[in-house]
Design an enzyme around this catalytic site. Structure first.
Site: not given
Ligand code: NAD
Length: 422
Positions: A66, A111-113, A152
């Site tokens: 995202v 952003g992140k995944g 993460d």
């Protein structure tokens, strides 16, 4: 307008992230146009992808990437492997990254995944296969000047090395800057592993100073002993604090005399958990956050401090090393109790700051010493802390709302300069 309380059965991180934003936007009288832009992510990608398992079968996994906001630069944010990952969680984490990068003034959006998987149930070969195929699936979004992942929960330098290698194989040349948090041998930065934990210690020093106290002798309870928690423990011990309890996904231990951090690090390194650490007593992890202490550091997952346990929290300072550990209801309860809360987007921003240094070093192929990294990190953290403290003081708002104020001001000014396309 934001409603006064959330009416969700189970805490949903995305509803919480939007609710936090609404509360701050109301309080700050945010421009309605910017408000509606920032309330939703810019892009959301869902992928379902097959992986060869060791027994010869094929399993299909689901993952997400995202991008919340790209106004100030490329998207930046980690990739999480966890069985409870959901699109809503990734959206929330991406939104928090937007605020975080703006708060420390580094030129990124959020952003992140994440992938829905329990990586501890997979062999290292299967995790590598999953990582390489997931990288392929999200390579329509990622790139050194578009979207830069980092570690993460349950991902680390090895995961970043596989992502970097896979991406590089696709384009035909080595692209170190596509990820941060890589091994130093592949263009990673000195001090990146330690950076998030060091930044938390830094914030605690500042919080203690603001309260005219010293860190020395303070009793600390820590939840999470992974990248962030373990390096936090390692850095804060030099300030003479007493770490009286640590918990992780497998259990929690306590010692009134103070846990020997070196021993804890060695034990967790060998056993993959803090559980059964010699010289400590086992306690029920459910009661960890409510132990009698001065400083509470949640460094694991979201929604750990809720309306169910916030009333029982004894700590005077809560340092949010994890992202989103406190629900809005709990936030209010802690504020009413006079707890000094250092919000996540400030407290754990040391990691993304050194990620930024890594990216800059990769572009110039010129690497800095750990001392240089730490001097630069300290300067950025000091400036961010001062700005947030001053903003909170000036407007008589919480530190959390102050982080939104500073972030939104910077995002708005970038938007005004750029204008709205087309
Ligand atoms: P990690 O996977 O290295 O460690 C996570 C730790 O939390 C482990 O000790 C695990 O056992 C523990 N844990 C997991 N579920 C738990 C539960 N239900 N109860 C108690 N403990 C539990 O992850 P990390 O990189 O240290 O990330 C921790 C938090 O910090 C996350 O919220 C992450 O988004 C945030 N964060 C990480 C970084 C980074 O640089 N890695 C930077 C900023 C913020």
């Amino acid at each position: 307008m934001a409603t006064d309380s959330l009416t969700v059965a189970a805490p949903n991180p995305w509803q919480i992230a939007q609710h936090q934003f609404d509360l701050a936007a109301d309080r700050l009288g945010l421009d309605p146009g910017l408000r509606s832009v920032l309330r939703e992510p810019r892009r959301e990608l869902t992928v379902h992808f097959p992986v060869h398992m060791d027994d010869g079968s094929v399993e299909v996994f689901t993952g997400y990437r995202v991008q919340h906001n790209l106004g100030r630069g490329p998207a930046k944010g980690g990739i999480r492997y966890h069985q409870n990952v959901s699109l809503d969680e990734v959206k929330a984490l991406a939104m928090w990254m937007t605020w975080k990068c703006a708060v420390v003034g580094i030129p990124y959006g959020g952003g992140k995944g994440g992938v829905i998987v329990d990586p501890t149930a997979l062999s290292p070969r299967e995790v590598e296969g999953l990582t390489r195929r997931f990288t392929t699936e999200i390579s329509v979004l990622i790139g050194p000047d578009r979207d830069i992942p980092a570690p993460d929960v349950n991902t680390n330098a090895q995961t970043m090395a596989w992502i970097m290698d896979t991406y590089s194989m696709h384009v035909g040349y080595t692209v170190p800057g596509v990820v941060t948090g890589k091994p130093v041998a592949l263009g990673g930065s000195e001090g990146r592993r330690e950076a998030t934990g060091r930044g938390v210690t830094f914030c605690l020093e500042a919080a203690a100073a603001a309260r005219h106290e010293k860190l020395e002798g303070q009793r600390v309870v820590l939840q999470g002993f992974g990248n962030v928690g373990s390096y936090f423990a390692d850095s804060v011990r030099h300030h003479g604090v007493k770490l009286i309890a640590i918990g992780d996904a497998f259990g929690a231990v306590t010692s009134e005399a103070g846990i020997d951090v070196e021993r804890a690090l060695a034990w967790a390194g060998e056993h993959g958990t803090i559980k059964d650490l010699p010289g400590t007593n086992e306690i029920d992890p459910a009661g960890l956050l409510e132990l009698d202490c001065d400083i509470l550091v949640p460094a694991a997952l979201e929604n750990q401090i809720t309306d169910r346990n916030a009333h029982n929290i004894k700590a005077a300072i809560v340092a949010e090393a994890a992202n989103g550990p406190t629900t809005p209801e709990a936030d209010r309860i802690l504020a009413d109790k006079g707890v000094f809360l250092i919000p996540d987007v400030l407290c754990n921003a040391g990691g993304v700051t050194v990620s930024y240094f890594e990216w800059v070093q990769d572009f110039s192929s010129f690497f800095w010493s750990e001392d240089e990294i730490n001097v630069r990190l300290d300067k950025i953290m000091v400036d961010a802390l001062k700005k947030i403290w001053d903003t909170a003081d000036r407007h008589k708002i919480s530190l959390r709302t102050a982080t939104f104020a500073v972030a939104c001001e910077r995002i708005l000014s970038a938007r005004e300069e750029r204008g709205l396309y087309p």
